[in-house]
Motif scaffolding. Sequence first.
Motif, mmCIF file in Angstrom:
data_model
loop_
_atom_site.group_PDB
_atom_site.id
_atom_site.type_symbol
_atom_site.label_atom_id
_atom_site.label_comp_id
_atom_site.label_asym_id
_atom_site.label_seq_id
_atom_site.Cartn_x
_atom_site.Cartn_y
_atom_site.Cartn_z
ATOM 1 N N ALA A 120 163.558 25.576 1.298
ATOM 2 C CA ALA A 120 162.675 26.569 1.938
ATOM 3 C C ALA A 120 163.337 27.945 1.910
ATOM 4 O O ALA A 120 162.688 28.953 1.598
ATOM 5 N N VAL A 121 164.639 27.986 2.229
ATOM 6 C CA VAL A 121 165.372 29.265 2.231
ATOM 7 C C VAL A 121 165.421 29.836 0.814
ATOM 8 O O VAL A 121 165.161 31.031 0.602
ATOM 9 N N ALA A 122 165.710 28.970 -0.172
ATOM 10 C CA ALA A 122 165.807 29.418 -1.572
ATOM 11 C C ALA A 122 164.475 29.976 -2.056
ATOM 12 O O ALA A 122 164.431 31.038 -2.706
ATOM 13 N N ALA A 123 163.355 29.294 -1.697
ATOM 14 C CA ALA A 123 162.019 29.764 -2.122
ATOM 15 C C ALA A 123 161.710 31.116 -1.504
ATOM 16 O O ALA A 123 161.188 32.014 -2.181
ATOM 17 N N ALA A 124 162.052 31.269 -0.218
ATOM 18 C CA ALA A 124 161.787 32.548 0.473
ATOM 19 C C ALA A 124 162.611 33.670 -0.165
ATOM 20 O O ALA A 124 162.088 34.770 -0.417
ATOM 21 N N ILE A 125 163.890 33.385 -0.448
ATOM 22 C CA ILE A 125 164.766 34.403 -1.045
ATOM 23 C C ILE A 125 164.262 34.785 -2.437
ATOM 24 O O ILE A 125 164.171 35.971 -2.771
ATOM 25 N N LEU A 126 163.889 33.762 -3.236
ATOM 26 C CA LEU A 126 163.427 34.016 -4.613
ATOM 27 C C LEU A 126 162.157 34.868 -4.626
ATOM 28 O O LEU A 126 162.076 35.865 -5.358
ATOM 29 N N THR A 127 161.193 34.487 -3.784
ATOM 30 C CA THR A 127 159.927 35.237 -3.732
ATOM 31 C C THR A 127 160.180 36.670 -3.280
ATOM 32 O O THR A 127 159.683 37.631 -3.898
ATOM 33 N N SER A 128 160.971 36.827 -2.185
ATOM 34 C CA SER A 128 161.249 38.173 -1.662
ATOM 35 C C SER A 128 161.967 39.016 -2.711
ATOM 36 O O SER A 128 161.650 40.197 -2.893
ATOM 37 N N THR A 129 162.932 38.402 -3.425
ATOM 38 C CA THR A 129 163.696 39.146 -4.438
ATOM 39 C C THR A 129 162.788 39.631 -5.559
ATOM 40 O O THR A 129 162.843 40.804 -5.950
ATOM 41 N N CYS A 130 161.934 38.719 -6.061
ATOM 42 C CA CYS A 130 161.023 39.095 -7.165
ATOM 43 C C CYS A 130 160.108 40.236 -6.738
ATOM 44 O O CYS A 130 159.946 41.223 -7.468
ATOM 45 N N VAL A 131 159.510 40.104 -5.534
ATOM 46 C CA VAL A 131 158.585 41.135 -5.046
ATOM 47 C C VAL A 131 159.334 42.449 -4.833
ATOM 48 O O VAL A 131 158.865 43.525 -5.246
ATOM 49 N N ALA A 132 160.539 42.363 -4.217
ATOM 50 C CA ALA A 132 161.305 43.582 -3.914
ATOM 51 C C ALA A 132 161.732 44.283 -5.205
ATOM 52 O O ALA A 132 161.548 45.513 -5.332
ATOM 53 N N ILE A 133 162.261 43.531 -6.170
ATOM 54 C CA ILE A 133 162.735 44.158 -7.422
ATOM 55 C C ILE A 133 161.577 44.834 -8.161
ATOM 56 O O ILE A 133 161.684 45.978 -8.596
ATOM 57 N N SER A 134 160.437 44.110 -8.258
ATOM 58 C CA SER A 134 159.297 44.696 -8.984
ATOM 59 C C SER A 134 158.787 45.945 -8.263
ATOM 60 O O SER A 134 158.416 46.936 -8.908
ATOM 61 N N THR A 135 158.783 45.925 -6.911
ATOM 62 C CA THR A 135 158.312 47.097 -6.146
ATOM 63 C C THR A 135 159.252 48.281 -6.354
ATOM 64 O O THR A 135 158.804 49.411 -6.594
ATOM 65 N N ILE A 136 160.579 48.032 -6.267
ATOM 66 C CA ILE A 136 161.560 49.106 -6.431
ATOM 67 C C ILE A 136 161.438 49.721 -7.833
ATOM 68 O O ILE A 136 161.425 50.944 -7.986
ATOM 69 N N ARG A 137 161.303 48.824 -8.832
ATOM 70 C CA ARG A 137 161.192 49.319 -10.216
ATOM 71 C C ARG A 137 159.913 50.121 -10.404
ATOM 72 O O ARG A 137 159.891 51.127 -11.129
ATOM 73 N N ALA A 138 158.843 49.664 -9.745
ATOM 74 C CA ALA A 138 157.568 50.389 -9.859
ATOM 75 C C ALA A 138 157.672 51.785 -9.257
ATOM 76 O O ALA A 138 157.072 52.731 -9.759
ATOM 77 N N PHE A 139 158.448 51.916 -8.159
ATOM 78 C CA PHE A 139 158.604 53.225 -7.536
ATOM 79 C C PHE A 139 159.546 54.123 -8.333
ATOM 80 O O PHE A 139 159.351 55.325 -8.420
ATOM 81 N N ARG A 140 160.618 53.520 -8.898
ATOM 82 C CA ARG A 140 161.617 54.326 -9.626
ATOM 83 C C ARG A 140 161.127 54.759 -11.003
ATOM 84 O O ARG A 140 161.314 55.896 -11.403
ATOM 85 N N ARG A 141 160.563 53.795 -11.751
ATOM 86 C CA ARG A 141 160.066 54.124 -13.106
ATOM 87 C C ARG A 141 158.589 53.766 -13.191
ATOM 88 O O ARG A 141 158.238 52.702 -13.725
ATOM 89 N N PRO A 142 157.750 54.585 -12.597
ATOM 90 C CA PRO A 142 156.327 54.219 -12.580
ATOM 91 C C PRO A 142 155.712 54.190 -13.981
ATOM 92 O O PRO A 142 155.836 55.161 -14.732
ATOM 93 N N SER A 143 155.183 53.059 -14.343
ATOM 94 C CA SER A 143 154.446 52.916 -15.603
ATOM 95 C C SER A 143 153.313 51.936 -15.322
ATOM 96 O O SER A 143 153.419 51.124 -14.401
ATOM 97 N N PRO A 144 152.220 52.016 -16.078
ATOM 98 C CA PRO A 144 151.084 51.118 -15.784
ATOM 99 C C PRO A 144 151.495 49.639 -15.764
ATOM 100 O O PRO A 144 151.056 48.876 -14.919
ATOM 101 N N PHE A 145 152.401 49.265 -16.692
ATOM 102 C CA PHE A 145 152.787 47.852 -16.800
ATOM 103 C C PHE A 145 153.571 47.391 -15.556
ATOM 104 O O PHE A 145 153.239 46.392 -14.927
ATOM 105 N N ILE A 146 154.617 48.165 -15.215
ATOM 106 C CA ILE A 146 155.471 47.775 -14.077
ATOM 107 C C ILE A 146 154.671 47.833 -12.773
ATOM 108 O O ILE A 146 154.791 46.924 -11.927
ATOM 109 N N SER A 147 153.868 48.889 -12.605
ATOM 110 C CA SER A 147 153.064 49.007 -11.379
ATOM 111 C C SER A 147 152.089 47.834 -11.288
ATOM 112 O O SER A 147 151.922 47.240 -10.213
ATOM 113 N N GLY A 148 151.490 47.478 -12.417
ATOM 114 C CA GLY A 148 150.563 46.345 -12.453
ATOM 115 C C GLY A 148 151.259 45.044 -12.088
ATOM 116 O O GLY A 148 150.726 44.239 -11.326
#
Lengths: 190, 191
Positions: A35-63
């Motif tokens: 349960a802890v691993a699933a929560a960490i993995l999901t949060s990490t994926c969402v956080a990394i994609s969000t940070i990347r979308a804010f830092r290097r905004p492009s239609p693909f990354i934002s999407g």
Amino acid sequence: MTLDAELAAWREDWHSEVEPLPDVKRKIRQRQERAVAAAILTSTCVAISTIRAFRRPSPFISGLAVGLWFTTIFVGGCACCLRRGTWKQCARAGLAYAELSYRRAVAKARIIRLSFWVCLGTIVVLCIAFAWDWKHLTIGYGMILAALVAEAAVFRRCGRRKEREIAETKQQLDNLKDQLATGSEGLSLS
Amino acid sequence: MSHTSSTSDVLRNAGTTVASDASWALEKQFDRIIAEHSRAIWRLACSYEPVAGRREELMQDIALALWQALPHFRGECSERTFVFRIAHNRGLSHIWKRKPAHESIDKLPERDHPIDERPEPEEQAAQECRRVALMSAVRSLPVTYRQMILLMLEDLSHAEMAEIVGITERNVAVRLNRARKALKEALEGQS
């Protein structure tokens, strides 16, 4: 031999086993870690994609970031809705437990089916995005696509297994209901 | 402002302490239940699953179900009734989900210790044979009879059995009587 002496002898034999007991907490620890691993993995994926979308905004990354947020919230919300009425504890007796088991199996099967279709939808969307602009297809995204395909296959397999479990649970539930209705001890539950 | 933040800190710390105390108490309760009933749960697992490897899995499943249900235990029944009800329910689920056995079913339990570590080894060996025969006969019974026999062998009262199985005490007496007859026949059929 009187009945009570017979029962006493059975009880003595029954309690005479001295097999060593296994470690009963292994599965509890595994479940907590998973349960802890699933929560960490999901949060990490969402956080990394969000940070990347804010830092290097492009239609693909934002999407991708929006898609991950949407999928997490949509699948989580649907799972909660589908599991309504199955949150009760399992310390119930007889027919009530059989009914609860059946409802749980049905809810799990629906969640698996939903996850499969969401996974398939994501694969299609990603394939269209990559077909539109091949320069985004790096090794990293290729691996994500491969992982999604593997996940869809796993969901399909789990779904089939769950369907079998539903059929079995339904049969047992019907047997129990028949027994209660007729008051018989027909007992096909073996 | 500082007063407000210190008050909220104190409240947060108190909340954390209460939560950790509750979880610690729950873990202690779980450990105690397992210590008291693990033998009975193991015997129950043995009667529901003849394959040694899967038996341990069933034991783990029962422990997990107990762990998940314990926070909801409100003391409406005795702790023993609660434990046995969950264990039996998990045993039923195990049967419903069971895949066909690929391993050979063990007729005799595996042992990594000598049988005669206690005095009177012949008597111990004879008792072990009787125990294996009894376990085998119990396994051969239909599930509803098996449940009654297990509870009877674990020395539960009719009222407790009724609570666990979800039937009336009168029905318990009737079903128990039939289950005993079936067990006797199964034992006679073995010999």
